[in-house]
Design a protein around this motif. Sequence first.
Motif, PDB file in Angstrom:
ATOM      1  N   LEU A 117       0.984  -1.205   0.019  1.00 14.77           N
ATOM      2  CA  LEU A 117       0.059  -0.034  -0.013  1.00 14.77           C
ATOM      3  C   LEU A 117       0.877   1.213   0.192  1.00 14.77           C
ATOM      4  O   LEU A 117       1.651   1.618   0.739  1.00 14.77           O
ATOM      5  N   GLY A 118       0.801   2.010  -1.290  1.00 14.98           N
ATOM      6  CA  GLY A 118       1.657   3.435  -1.094  1.00 14.98           C
ATOM      7  C   GLY A 118       1.136   4.323  -0.325  1.00 14.98           C
ATOM      8  O   GLY A 118       0.151   4.325   0.459  1.00 14.98           O
ATOM      9  N   GLU A 119       1.794   5.478  -0.248  1.00 17.76           N
ATOM     10  CA  GLU A 119       1.659   6.636   0.369  1.00 17.76           C
ATOM     11  C   GLU A 119       0.191   7.327   0.275  1.00 17.76           C
ATOM     12  O   GLU A 119      -0.344   7.965   1.190  1.00 17.76           O
ATOM     13  N   ASP A 120      -0.137   6.909  -0.915  1.00 20.49           N
ATOM     14  CA  ASP A 120      -1.522   7.640  -1.499  1.00 20.49           C
ATOM     15  C   ASP A 120      -2.452   6.683  -1.049  1.00 20.49           C
ATOM     16  O   ASP A 120      -3.791   6.962  -1.637  1.00 20.49           O
ATOM     17  N   GLY A 121      -2.290   5.735  -0.680  1.00 20.26           N
ATOM     18  CA  GLY A 121      -3.563   4.495  -0.234  1.00 20.26           C
ATOM     19  C   GLY A 121      -3.503   3.733  -1.539  1.00 20.26           C
ATOM     20  O   GLY A 121      -4.569   2.916  -1.646  1.00 20.26           O
ATOM     21  N   THR A 122      -2.874   3.801  -2.625  1.00 23.56           N
ATOM     22  CA  THR A 122      -3.079   2.912  -3.804  1.00 23.56           C
ATOM     23  C   THR A 122      -2.197   1.496  -3.625  1.00 23.56           C
ATOM     24  O   THR A 122      -0.822   1.864  -3.426  1.00 23.56           O
ATOM     25  N   PRO A 123      -2.757   0.402  -3.928  1.00 26.84           N
ATOM     26  CA  PRO A 123      -1.922  -0.813  -3.685  1.00 26.84           C
ATOM     27  C   PRO A 123      -1.080  -0.947  -5.049  1.00 26.84           C
ATOM     28  O   PRO A 123      -1.448  -0.621  -6.304  1.00 26.84           O
ATOM     29  N   ARG A 124       0.330  -1.337  -4.905  1.00 28.39           N
ATOM     30  CA  ARG A 124       1.225  -1.644  -5.941  1.00 28.39           C
ATOM     31  C   ARG A 124       1.744  -2.934  -5.690  1.00 28.39           C
ATOM     32  O   ARG A 124       1.961  -3.373  -4.644  1.00 28.39           O
ATOM     33  N   PRO A 125       1.911  -3.659  -6.924  1.00 25.13           N
ATOM     34  CA  PRO A 125       2.263  -5.170  -6.915  1.00 25.13           C
ATOM     35  C   PRO A 125       3.741  -5.266  -6.364  1.00 25.13           C
ATOM     36  O   PRO A 125       4.315  -4.458  -6.645  1.00 25.13           O
ATOM     37  N   LEU A 126       3.953  -6.398  -5.825  1.00 25.02           N
ATOM     38  CA  LEU A 126       5.381  -6.781  -5.419  1.00 25.02           C
ATOM     39  C   LEU A 126       6.209  -7.416  -6.608  1.00 25.02           C
ATOM     40  O   LEU A 126       5.340  -8.111  -7.439  1.00 25.02           O
ATOM     41  N   GLY A 127       7.209  -7.459  -6.570  1.00 22.54           N
ATOM     42  CA  GLY A 127       8.133  -8.339  -7.812  1.00 22.54           C
ATOM     43  C   GLY A 127       7.956  -9.746  -7.462  1.00 22.54           C
ATOM     44  O   GLY A 127       7.685 -10.068  -6.221  1.00 22.54           O
ATOM     45  N   SER A 128       8.419 -10.470  -8.396  1.00 24.71           N
ATOM     46  CA  SER A 128       8.258 -11.877  -8.230  1.00 24.71           C
ATOM     47  C   SER A 128       9.313 -12.377  -6.951  1.00 24.71           C
ATOM     48  O   SER A 128       9.107 -13.322  -6.478  1.00 24.71           O
ATOM     49  N   SER A 129      10.712 -11.718  -6.987  1.00 26.40           N
ATOM     50  CA  SER A 129      11.421 -12.123  -5.706  1.00 26.40           C
ATOM     51  C   SER A 129      10.833 -11.955  -4.649  1.00 26.40           C
ATOM     52  O   SER A 129      10.972 -12.767  -3.698  1.00 26.40           O
ATOM     53  N   LEU A 130      10.048 -10.946  -4.314  1.00 22.95           N
ATOM     54  CA  LEU A 130       9.468 -10.514  -3.053  1.00 22.95           C
ATOM     55  C   LEU A 130       8.338 -11.717  -2.781  1.00 22.95           C
ATOM     56  O   LEU A 130       7.982 -12.082  -1.776  1.00 22.95           O
ATOM     57  N   GLU A 131       7.730 -12.055  -3.906  1.00 21.07           N
ATOM     58  CA  GLU A 131       6.583 -13.185  -3.676  1.00 21.07           C
ATOM     59  C   GLU A 131       7.111 -14.264  -3.375  1.00 21.07           C
ATOM     60  O   GLU A 131       6.412 -15.065  -2.598  1.00 21.07           O
ATOM     61  N   ASP A 132       8.524 -14.784  -3.744  1.00 16.91           N
ATOM     62  CA  ASP A 132       8.909 -15.968  -3.250  1.00 16.91           C
ATOM     63  C   ASP A 132       9.332 -15.805  -1.847  1.00 16.91           C
ATOM     64  O   ASP A 132       9.185 -16.931  -1.131  1.00 16.91           O
TER      65      ASP A 132
END
Length: 497
Positions: A117-132
Amino acid sequence: MSSSRRRDHGVRSARSSSRRSLRTRLIGELLALLAVICLIIGVVTEFALSAFLVHELDEQLMSAGDRAVRVSDRPGQGPDSPRPSGPPPDPLGARGMSPGTIAGLVVDGSIVHAGILGEDGTPRPLGSSLEDDLLDIPVDGRPRTVSLDELGDYRVSALHNELGDVVITGLPLDDVHETLLGVGLILGGVSLAGLLITGMSGAFVVRRTLRPLERMADTAEQVTELPLHQGEVQLPVRVPDADTDPGTEVGRVGTALNRMLGHIGDALAARHESETRVRRFVADASHELRTPLASISGYTQLIRRSDENLSEATSHALRRVESETGRMTTLVEDMLLLARLDAGRPLANAEVDLSALVVDAVGDATVAMPGHRWRLDVPPEPVAVRGDDARLHQVIANLLSNAGKHTPEGTTVTAALSAAGDTVALSVADDGPGIPEELAGVVFERFARGEASRSRANGSTGLGLAVVSAVVSAHHGTVDLDSEPGRTVFTVRLPAN
């Protein structure tokens, strides 16, 4: 070798520590102790604060996890119910999620949603390495710290919802780290300020506390400056009464020091009184012996003139009586001179041509001891000093006589005279066997002899160099000895005229 180096290092450390003043050591030890205490307080505070902040963050994490689980559940559905159609809801859509929160939903081992969740309240996807990295989190509901590359450190937990899916939530530790850093800087600044204030105030307190010891040290230094070796027996200095309170440690030291000074003063007074009696006896005895010695010498001369038909044995006896009488007269005169100098009687103070005295003394020594080679080294201009003509002649004659009596025949003896600035230097050097090291330090003492035996075959009284030292000191000069095998030099330095 290593143990020897450790011992040497320990000795050097002890010496360097002993060279520091007590005030410096006390202040240094006080600051070191305070620094250790501040360090312990800072470390304990940081650990306690870290545990508290992490606990508070974990409470927030559990609340965020519960909200994410409720969002990911479907009303009326259970683990055994058919999975509803359509995409599952994003856990980040739950209300009350703060910026920086990460959330993920794992369905059948695959991540369906994973974002931050960004500072403006908008979700941003995580990278594949972070998903692992999220997939490696154990599903036990317990918060744990993980490092997510560029996102930094997070506290994360993984829970099962009612559908059996895994809901992962995480909160950043940045605020915790910043708080700990700020508190650490504050504690460090306060500690440094405290050390600075303690150092300054400690220096003042320690200086004031050690002031009695400084006064005692000043008293001891005043005692060391007294001319005790010149017969001074009064010790007027004492530790002040304010520093002799027996109820304190410093006061006991001051009392002991005063008591010791009193004992030393009594001992010096007793020694001075004893020496005074001895000097008076020597002076009186020497004075009284002059008359009978003169009578003996006169009677022997009268016998020689009155009867020329003396037997060989009688003539030999008279010669021995005259020789011993002359030696005894010299001894008495030297003892009387030393006694007078010890009593502080002034010598004559007139201009003395030292060059003429040296020439005359060397001429007399050449006649008296022809087996030696006598040399002169005097400047062409006369060298004059102020003093007692007869006593200075005696100094030169005694030095030349000492060189002649204690060196074998054939030895070269050189008498040199020079003037430089306001000092006149007279030296008597010989190339004889030298003076043993164990005797070099006592040659100017009374009745000191260069031979191990007490034989008087050479006519020595043991007072010649003592007379030299006493007469030179009375003229405000110095006499030094430098001896080694093959060279011995006596150097007399006197103030120039």
